[in-house]
Design an enzyme around this catalytic site. Structure first.
Site, short mmCIF file in Angstrom:
data_model
loop_
_atom_site.label_atom_id
_atom_site.label_comp_id
_atom_site.label_asym_id
_atom_site.label_seq_id
_atom_site.Cartn_x
_atom_site.Cartn_y
_atom_site.Cartn_z
N GLU A 132 0.83 -1.21 0.00
CA GLU A 132 0.00 0.00 0.00
C GLU A 132 0.87 1.26 0.00
O GLU A 132 0.56 2.25 -0.67
CB GLU A 132 -0.92 0.04 1.23
N THR A 185 -5.62 7.90 -4.43
CA THR A 185 -5.63 7.93 -2.96
C THR A 185 -4.61 8.93 -2.43
O THR A 185 -4.88 9.66 -1.46
CB THR A 185 -5.37 6.52 -2.39
#
Ligand code: HSE
Length: 313
Positions: A132, A185
């Site tokens: 991530e 994001t």
């Protein structure tokens, strides 16, 4: 060495769940990414095929969430193997449905299986979080944890991996509608305010605690009252055209609550029962359509299982 192709599925997830920025997330049954992994003795990790991404994802293993996850796993577990990876990308990129997490999680479940399932799902988490970090600059766990573990999870502390599974009512359904725009994001995180007023903080932690209580007590009215977000929604809704009309359409159609799924642009709603979930999903799509935005809808119960090995031959 097991040289079979191992294929695994990593489900989409809804992170934040309105009031729980970076601390709540739950898994859906569908959609999700599929990853195949095969061990070899080359010592190198190669991504040999990616489908479904319009050639947008990096093919270099060290820049791709699957490659990073597998590399972290092999290095930390002291394996000298190499691996070949194929990714069938079924989740839209930059959708707010945990796309990068689903790929990393599927890759980890596959490589763990190939090496004898020695690590628990929770032990795989740090590798997925590292992936991530490569994807969006932040090692948040609220997509990877529910994708790996299934269910509705609370990340009490991501450093010590203090992660709690919260039971949910059986007739709780999630609706996710993905309008056809993309939000990175990293950009959505950049937009967040760095400080909160005490008034907002009190409101938000009241709601996070109450949502947990509502889910555990199967108190739908309390769940509904708790699905409020005074932290991320005011800032991030600006990136989603028609957001407040869409939210109002969901609530008018009977949703318990509606908010931004992860960092958006997808919106999610929680509903009591499948019939209402269909009504809400249609209302949300119509609201997007009214402002000329095409969308896809997904309806799912909470996926209590999480990622799965699909085949191993
Ligand atoms: N909690 C993360 C965020 C989830 O909102 O930035 C991203 O999917």
């Amino acid at each position: 060495m097991n040289t079979n192709w191992i294929k695994a599925f990593g489900p989409a997830t809804v992170a934040n769940v309105s009031c729980g920025f970076d601390v709540f997330g739950f898994a859906l049954h569908q959609p999700g990414d599929e990853v195949e992994v095969r061990l070899n003795d080359s010592g190198k990790i190669l991504i040999t095929e990616i489908t479904g991404d319009n050639h947008l994802l990096p093919r270099e293993a060290h820049l791709n969430t699957c490659g990073v996850a597998v590399q972290q796993f092999l290095q930390t577990t002291n394996h000298s193997y190499g691996a070949e990876i194929k990714l069938n990308k079924k989740l839209p990129l930059g959708s707010g449905m945990g796309s990068s997490a689903a790929s990393a999680v599927a890759a980890l479940v596959a490589i763990n299986h190939a090496t004898g399932d020695k690590l628990s799902r929770k032990e795989l988490l740090p590798f997925a979080m590292e992936a991530e970090r490569i994807a969006c600059g932040s090692a948040h766990a609220d997509n990877v944890a529910p994708s790996l573990l299934g269910g509705f999870v609370l990340i009490r502390d991501k450093e010590t991996l203090d992660i709690i599974n919260i039971p949910t009512p059986s007739d709780l359904f999630a609706v996710v509608v993905h309008p056809h725009i993309e939000i990175k994001t990293s950009d959505a995180r950049q937009a967040m305010r760095k400080t909160l007023s005490l008034t907002d903080a009190v409101k938000q932690w009241g709601n996070t605690a109450a949502l947990v209580a509502g889910l555990m007590k199967e108190d739908f009215n309390l769940i509904s009252r708790s699905l409020e977000d005074v932290v991320a929604e005011p800032v991030r809704s600006i990136f989603i055209p028609g957001y407040y009309q869409v939210k109002q359409a969901a609530l008018q159609a009977g949703a318990l609550g509606c908010g931004i799924s992860g960092s958006g642009p997808s919106v999610f709603a929680l509903c009591r029962g499948e019939v209402n979930a269909h009504v809400v999903a249609s209302a949300v799509q119509t609201a997007f359509q009214d402002i000329k935005l095409k969308s896809d809808k997904y309806i799912s119960e909470i996926n209590l299982v999480g990622a799965q090995v699909l085949s191993s031959d």
